[in-house]
Scaffold this active site. Structure first.
Site, PDB file in Angstrom:
ATOM      1  CD  GLU A 133       4.263 -46.548  21.603  1.00  0.00           C
ATOM      2  OE1 GLU A 133       4.282 -47.126  20.505  1.00  0.00           O
ATOM      3  OE2 GLU A 133       4.174 -47.153  22.687  1.00  0.00           O
ATOM      4  CG  HIS A 199       2.339 -45.727  16.267  1.00  0.00           C
ATOM      5  ND1 HIS A 199       1.489 -46.805  16.120  1.00  0.00           N
ATOM      6  CD2 HIS A 199       3.048 -45.979  17.396  1.00  0.00           C
ATOM      7  CE1 HIS A 199       1.661 -47.651  17.134  1.00  0.00           C
ATOM      8  NE2 HIS A 199       2.609 -47.177  17.906  1.00  0.00           N
ATOM      9  CG  HIS A 220       6.986 -50.386  17.709  1.00  0.00           C
ATOM     10  ND1 HIS A 220       6.477 -49.659  16.654  1.00  0.00           N
ATOM     11  CD2 HIS A 220       6.173 -50.117  18.769  1.00  0.00           C
ATOM     12  CE1 HIS A 220       5.417 -48.987  17.049  1.00  0.00           C
ATOM     13  NE2 HIS A 220       5.210 -49.249  18.331  1.00  0.00           N
ATOM     14  CG  ASP A 282       5.488 -52.476  22.318  1.00  0.00           C
ATOM     15  OD1 ASP A 282       5.236 -51.541  23.090  1.00  0.00           O
ATOM     16  OD2 ASP A 282       4.822 -52.686  21.282  1.00  0.00           O
TER      17      ASP A 282
END
Length: 396
Positions: A133, A199, A220, A282
């Site tokens: 990530e 992101h 997410h 998460d």
């Protein structure tokens, strides 16, 4: 041989009442409804489920830690602790997930993962590869990611990583709008690694370009993502609207009921095909503990967080900092808040992630020939037993 009898077996299409499953050498050999006709002996143990639900093991493709440990601790014991912790809540396989870091820490992660995978022999949830990530993220959507290490895709960096560690990387999350991100995604696709957009400050056209180059999973949904924005008075669809609109993009949901409250969960389930929704925890290191203060990332240079109201936050409350959810909580939340059925919720945590990982013929369903990753739980989704590859790794 092992037989589990008198179970309510959950399948993608419904529940098989009073079913039984037989297991041999870690694989499912039969799935049947009706009275069990087998013979109990030293070579054929029988477990009476007494009406409990029997589900495929939960597959968590985005998890950072649990039980007081984080994968970014870069310690083998931390990996094993996390695997044992999440197995208690029904997770039978997972992707250890990194955080944005310097290159040296990332390289250490690869070495520790390989050591931990060798030692994690049916002690807890199995490891299916790493989820990287970051660090190629949009600064404006960093959330709790450490801004010191956020950067644009660097071919010299990622080509070295791919050359040495591609076999243990299952997926890599990045922002598709960054300079060099599309070429990066194409390289991941060439190597069979999932490119996930996350992101990100991308607008619709950038998300579409990302999809065309390999970004087909949303990290997410809603968290760390741009929404509708205006430029020169014109409205532009952000990453959130784009991922909802484009059927070809699978979406992750942190279904703890806090990252995504009830209206959002219902909206997503109304708009996205059920087969495209994947539940994730998460989870950070405080998952499965009663801690009120913790650290996101490594104990050496991670970010301090507070735990309150069932979620991790930065101390200034400006952002969530991962979740403290476990897989069982995801199922309960989806049934209660999103108003979907138990088989639908289970599918989002079993067969759907298995498909995304390309392992749908091995795990994610209760069927003959599949690996015996199984979970027994009651009507309140309280886990009673967890099995990995035919071995019980947790018994309440």
């Amino acid at each position: 041989m092992l037989s589990i009898i008198n179970a309510q077996i959950i399948t993608p299409v419904g529940i098989l009442e009073k079913g039984f499953v037989t297991i041999k050498e870690g694989l499912i050999t039969a799935v049947t409804a009706g009275d069990f006709k087998g013979v109990s002996s030293a070579n054929n143990a029988v477990v009476d489920a007494q009406g409990l639900f029997l589900s495929p093991g939960f597959i968590d493709i985005h998890v950072h830690g649990g039980g007081g440990a984080d994968f970014m601790d870069n310690e083998v014991d931390a990996y094993l602790q996390i695997a044992k912790t999440h197995a208690q809540f029904g997770t039978t396989s997972l992707l250890p997930t990194t955080l944005t870091s310097d290159t040296e820490s990332l390289l250490t992660t690869f070495e520790v993962y390989q050591q931990a995978q060798l030692l994690n022999k049916q002690q807890g949830a199995s490891f299916l590869g790493l989820h990287l990530e970051g660090p190629y993220f949009a600064m404006a959507q960093r959330g709790a990611q450490d801004p010191r290490y956020i950067r644009n895709p660097n071919p010299q960096e990622y080509e070295y990583i791919l050359a040495h560690y591609k076999s243990i990387i299952a997926r890599w999350s990045a922002a598709p709008e960054l300079p060099g991100a599309l070429a990066f995604a194409r390289r991941l696709r060439e190597e069979g690694i999932i490119a996930a957009l996350g992101h990100t400050d991308a607008v619709y056209e950038e998300v579409l370009a990302g999809l065309e180059n390999g970004f087909n999973l949303a990290t997410h949904l809603y968290s760390g993502m741009s929404g509708m924005t205006r430029k020169n008075a014109y409205r532009y669809a952000g990453a959130i609207e784009s991922c909802l609109l484009i059927d070809a993009i699978d979406v992750e949901l942190i279904a703890d009921g806090i990252h995504l409250p009830e209206p959002f969960l219902k909206l997503i389930c109304k708009v996205k095909p059920a087969d495209s929704i994947i539940l994730i925890t998460d989870a950070m290191r405080a998952a499965g503990t009663t801690a009120t203060k913790s650290i996101l990332g490594s104990t050496k240079d991670g970010v301090e967080v507070v735990i309150e109201g069932g979620v991790a936050k930065l101390p200034d409350r400006s952002s969530f900092a991962g979740s403290v959810a476990t897989a069982d909580r995801l199922i309960r939340t989806m049934m209660q808040a999103a108003a979907i059925s138990l088989p639908q919720a289970i599918k989002m945590l079993t067969s759907n992630p298995a498909r995304v990982l390309g392992r749908q013929h091995e795990i994610g369903a209760i069927a003959e020939g599949m690996q015996a990753d199984l979970v027994l739980f009651d009507k309140d989704i309280i886990i009673q037993r967890t099995m990995v590859a035919g071995k019980w790794v947790f018994e309440r």
